[in-house]
Design a protein around this motif. Structure first.
Motif: not given
Length: 61
Positions: A6-14, A32-46
């Protein structure tokens, strides 16, 4: 990031903000490291100006 089914919503939106598309197949093929990076980079506070370069590095853009 450990859930490849499942693709996290924040990654989809970004991704959509950048006029790109993230398919489930592409998400599943990331490490997993690449998915982690995309999740972190897509966070609104980042500071996420590195999201597009990450997509490019992972051959998604």
């Amino acid at each position: 990031w450990l859930n490849a089914t499942e693709i996290p919503q924040q990654v989809q939106e970004k991704t959509q903000e950048l006029n790109r598309e993230m398919t489930l197949k592409a998400w599943e093929n990331l490490t997993p490291v690449q998915r982690f990076a995309l999740i972190k980079l897509s966070r609104p506070s980042h500071e996420n100006h590195n999201f597009l370069p990450a997509l490019q590095e992972f051959n998604l853009a």
